[in-house]
Design an enzyme around this catalytic site. Structure first.
Site, PDB file in Angstrom:
ATOM      1  CB  CYS A  89       2.397   3.126  10.810  1.00 15.42           C
ATOM      2  SG  CYS A  89       1.214   1.951  10.031  1.00 15.42           S
ATOM      3  CB  SER A 103      -1.915  -3.981   1.249  1.00 15.63           C
ATOM      4  OG  SER A 103      -1.006  -4.062   1.974  1.00 15.63           O
ATOM      5  CG  ASN A 111      -5.817   3.958   8.873  1.00 12.68           C
ATOM      6  OD1 ASN A 111      -6.175   4.641   8.186  1.00 12.68           O
ATOM      7  ND2 ASN A 111      -4.652   3.801   9.666  1.00 12.68           N
ATOM      8  N   GLY A 120       0.794  -0.803   0.175  1.00 10.31           N
ATOM      9  CA  GLY A 120       0.114   0.241   0.395  1.00 10.31           C
ATOM     10  C   GLY A 120       0.937   1.214  -0.405  1.00 10.31           C
ATOM     11  CB  THR A 163      13.058 -10.298 -10.989  1.00 12.76           C
ATOM     12  OG1 THR A 163      14.303  -9.350 -11.182  1.00 12.76           O
ATOM     13  CG2 THR A 163      12.659 -11.077 -10.648  1.00 12.76           C
ATOM     14  CG  HIS A 194       0.214  -6.239   5.204  1.00 12.36           C
ATOM     15  ND1 HIS A 194       0.121  -5.869   6.203  1.00 12.36           N
ATOM     16  CD2 HIS A 194       0.136  -5.471   4.215  1.00 12.36           C
ATOM     17  CE1 HIS A 194      -0.256  -5.102   6.658  1.00 12.36           C
ATOM     18  NE2 HIS A 194       0.036  -4.066   5.592  1.00 12.36           N
ATOM     19  CD  GLN A 224      -7.189  -0.427   7.024  1.00 13.19           C
ATOM     20  OE1 GLN A 224      -8.044  -1.215   8.201  1.00 13.19           O
ATOM     21  NE2 GLN A 224      -5.348  -0.448   7.755  1.00 13.19           N
TER      22      GLN A 224
END
Ligand code: PLP
Length: 374
Positions: free
Chosen positions: A324, A199, A151, A72, A237, A201, A179
């Site tokens: 965070c 994102s 979030n 994200g 990659t 996860h 989110q």
């Protein structure tokens, strides 16, 4: 041993077992570089193509509009900086005061480079109003970036209206759906967005992988320079195993979304019911239209940090605000922006549930809170 109750799913989620199993071959045996032309790379290349198709289908896009990133934060930085660095006369970006730091700090970066940024306010429920955007937007506005759902407090924005106002003024519209994706219905086309950050996860996929949806024809520069991967737009990659895991997790969450969200809302109701019966002085933050299972509670005159640590000792994981910011005891920028009274704001915790949580988990969380706060 004490049972762990994980109720911090807005910070991250457990990797789905099917997603994990889908990833395994690409971590061990199918390790070929997907960009190589020989036969051994074919399986990896095919997996990448199919994952892109699956993800596109889940969000109502076409595969060429999906660009894999490291998550994200990178997607948000790319949307904001890649738009600013595109050769254009228009210089202004409009965002909101309640965005994630991945957006806010990216905006501060471009401000330091001479690109003006306007930060729209949110109301006390965390809603950013299209009328406010209408008043502030000008012919100099190049990009508008407003998150799909917050979030910290879970408020869901009226993205279609915000995108419409942006387009009417000739601006590009980006939404941080980190989110929201996998938790509420998202169709990029019917929402009318030009770019969308995601994102893995946050929806039971692996960490360190995400994507940016870029609608065909959207003016944007490449952000990570190097090789010609991702149609020459994002070098590096390809992380095949993680991309495959992300697609499997998103597909499963999308299929289960309606069922999961009604289960989440029932768990919320149960938790709040128990807390209300305890005569505590608290408020629930956010709007009626909120992410399923995202419960931000502010307890008057209490210390959110202390509540978090007491719950931790009881084997329960929650958050005080944004993960965070867990080292930071200041009132979060979101609670500040919605004008929450400091006496409540300091006593804020965020409980974020997932389909793995049970009614028993919720009862234990609520009873533990009552024990701590009485
Ligand atoms: N945007 C929002 C709304 C988030 O909640 C987060 C993570 O908490 C991010 C962006 C950053 O995503 P990532 O952890 O994948 O870098």
């Amino acid at each position: 041993m004490k049972r762990l109750i994980y109720a911090d799913n807005a910070a991250t989620t457990q990797l789905d077992r099917d997603a994990f199993e889908a990833m395994q071959p690409f971590l061990l045996n199918e390790y070929g570089n997907a960009s190589q032309p020989y036969a051994f790379a074919r399986t990896a290349k095919k997996a990448l193509r199919e994952a892109r198709e699956t993800i596109a289908e889940c969000i109502g896009a076409v595969p060429e509009e999906i660009f894999f990133t490291s998550g994200g934060t990178e997607s948000d930085n790319w949307a904001i900086k890649g738009s600013a660095f595109f050769d254009t006369e228009k210089r202004e970006t409009i965002t909101s005061q309640i965005e994630h730091h991945a957006v806010l700090h990216a905006c501060e970066d471009i401000e330091r480079m001479g690109y003006p940024v306007t930060y729209l306010p949110a109301d006390s429920c965390g809603t950013v109003h299209a009328e406010e955007l209408s008043e502030r937007i000008t012919s100099n506005t190049r990009l508008v970036s407003i998150m799909t759902a917050n979030n910290e407090i879970g408020t869901i924005q009226d993205i279609s209206s915000l995108a419409r106002v942006s387009h009417n003024a000739g601006a590009v519209f980006h939404t941080d759906a980190v989110q929201a994706l996998g938790h509420i219905k998202i169709d990029a086309n019917s929402l009318g967005v030009d770019m969308l950050s995601a994102s893995a996860h946050k929806f039971n996929g692996p960490k360190g992988i995400g994507f940016l949806y870029i609608k065909k024809g959207t003016p944007i520069r490449s952000f990570i320079s190097g090789g010609s991967q991702e149609h020459g737009m994002r070098a590096g990659t390809e992380n095949v195993a993680s991309v495959v895991g992300m697609a499997a997790a998103l597909q499963k969450n999308t299929l289960m979304q309606a069922e999961t969200s009604s289960y989440m809302y029932s768990l919320e109701e149960r938790l709040l019911g128990i807390l209300h019966s305890g005569n505590l002085n608290f408020i629930r933050n956010g709007d009626e239209k909120h992410l399923p299972g995202n419960i931000s509670l502010s307890f008057y005159g209490r210390d959110g940090e202390a509540i978090l640590h007491r719950l931790d000792l009881m084997g329960i994981c929650v958050s005080t605000g944004s993960a965070c910011d867990s080292q930071n005891t200041r009132i979060s920028h979101v609670l500040h922006a919605i004008g929450l009274d400091e006496k409540y704001a300091k006593g804020t915790i965020r409980i974020s549930l997932s389909r793995a949580n049970t009614t028993e988990d919720v009862d234990i969380i609520a009873d533990s809170l009552l024990k701590i706060l009485r």
